[in-house]
Scaffold this motif. Structure first.
Motif, PDB file in Angstrom:
ATOM      1  N   ASP A  13       0.824  -1.213   0.000  1.00 34.23           N
ATOM      2  CA  ASP A  13       0.000   0.000   0.000  1.00 34.23           C
ATOM      3  C   ASP A  13       0.856   1.260   0.000  1.00 34.23           C
ATOM      4  OD1 ASP A  13      -2.402  -1.359  -0.107  1.00 34.23           O
ATOM      5  OD2 ASP A  13      -2.621  -1.444   2.077  1.00 34.23           O
ATOM      6  N   GLN A  14       1.939   1.253   0.774  1.00 37.90           N
ATOM      7  CA  GLN A  14       2.836   2.413   0.800  1.00 37.90           C
ATOM      8  C   GLN A  14       3.490   2.619  -0.565  1.00 37.90           C
ATOM      9  OE1 GLN A  14       5.242   1.012   4.081  1.00 37.90           O
ATOM     10  NE2 GLN A  14       4.508   2.694   5.398  1.00 37.90           N
ATOM     11  N   LYS A  65       2.324   1.558  -3.525  1.00 37.76           N
ATOM     12  CA  LYS A  65       1.295   1.992  -4.479  1.00 37.76           C
ATOM     13  C   LYS A  65       1.011   3.480  -4.338  1.00 37.76           C
ATOM     14  CE  LYS A  65      -1.506  -2.040  -4.513  1.00 37.76           C
ATOM     15  NZ  LYS A  65      -2.826  -2.627  -4.332  1.00 37.76           N
ATOM     16  N   LYS A  66       0.921   3.940  -3.095  1.00 37.17           N
ATOM     17  CA  LYS A  66       0.654   5.354  -2.850  1.00 37.17           C
ATOM     18  C   LYS A  66       1.775   6.219  -3.407  1.00 37.17           C
ATOM     19  CE  LYS A  66      -0.404   8.668   0.728  1.00 37.17           C
ATOM     20  NZ  LYS A  66      -0.326   9.026   2.114  1.00 37.17           N
ATOM     21  N   ASN A  96       1.593   6.211  -7.279  1.00 36.04           N
ATOM     22  CA  ASN A  96       0.482   7.033  -7.765  1.00 36.04           C
ATOM     23  C   ASN A  96       0.781   8.519  -7.616  1.00 36.04           C
ATOM     24  OD1 ASN A  96      -1.443   5.154  -8.725  1.00 36.04           O
ATOM     25  ND2 ASN A  96      -1.903   4.578  -6.621  1.00 36.04           N
ATOM     26  N   GLU A  97       1.288   8.920  -6.447  1.00 34.43           N
ATOM     27  CA  GLU A  97       1.575  10.334  -6.210  1.00 34.43           C
ATOM     28  C   GLU A  97       2.637  10.855  -7.176  1.00 34.43           C
ATOM     29  OE1 GLU A  97       2.624  10.503  -2.086  1.00 34.43           O
ATOM     30  OE2 GLU A  97       0.540  10.408  -1.423  1.00 34.43           O
ATOM     31  N   GLN A 105      -3.946   1.043 -12.655  1.00 35.88           N
ATOM     32  CA  GLN A 105      -3.957   0.448 -11.316  1.00 35.88           C
ATOM     33  C   GLN A 105      -3.510  -1.018 -11.317  1.00 35.88           C
ATOM     34  OE1 GLN A 105      -4.225   2.346  -8.617  1.00 35.88           O
ATOM     35  NE2 GLN A 105      -4.388   3.995 -10.100  1.00 35.88           N
TER      36      GLN A 105
END
Length: 83
Positions: A43-44, A46-47, A50-51, A62
């Protein structure tokens, strides 16, 4: 009179597929995130992907980001750089 060919089309490999700049940006961001977020949770990662992709104007896929995040999170963390 014939129209002039663009200079980029005269160079070897001058004809590029659509989306090649976006792919270069994705590759750049994936390499950056691999150096800074390896070993962290998916999750970290992916974030972060994306950012950073949005900073470069890329709307991330995605499904592909999940694959990258899984691979990056599975890498061992780098030791701190002692200078």
């Amino acid at each position: 009179m014939q129209p002039l060919a663009s200079i980029s089309s005269l160079a070897p490999g001058g004809q590029r597929a659509a989306g090649w700049q976006a792919q270069l940006r994705v590759d750049f961001v994936v390499n950056q995130v691999t150096q800074t977020h390896r070993g962290q949770t998916e999750d970290q990662v992916k974030k972060a992907l994306n950012e950073q992709l949005r900073v470069y104007g890329v709307v991330p896929n995605q499904k592909q980001m999940a694959i990258y995040a899984q691979a990056i999170s599975a890498l061992p963390q780098l030791p701190p750089n002692n200078r």
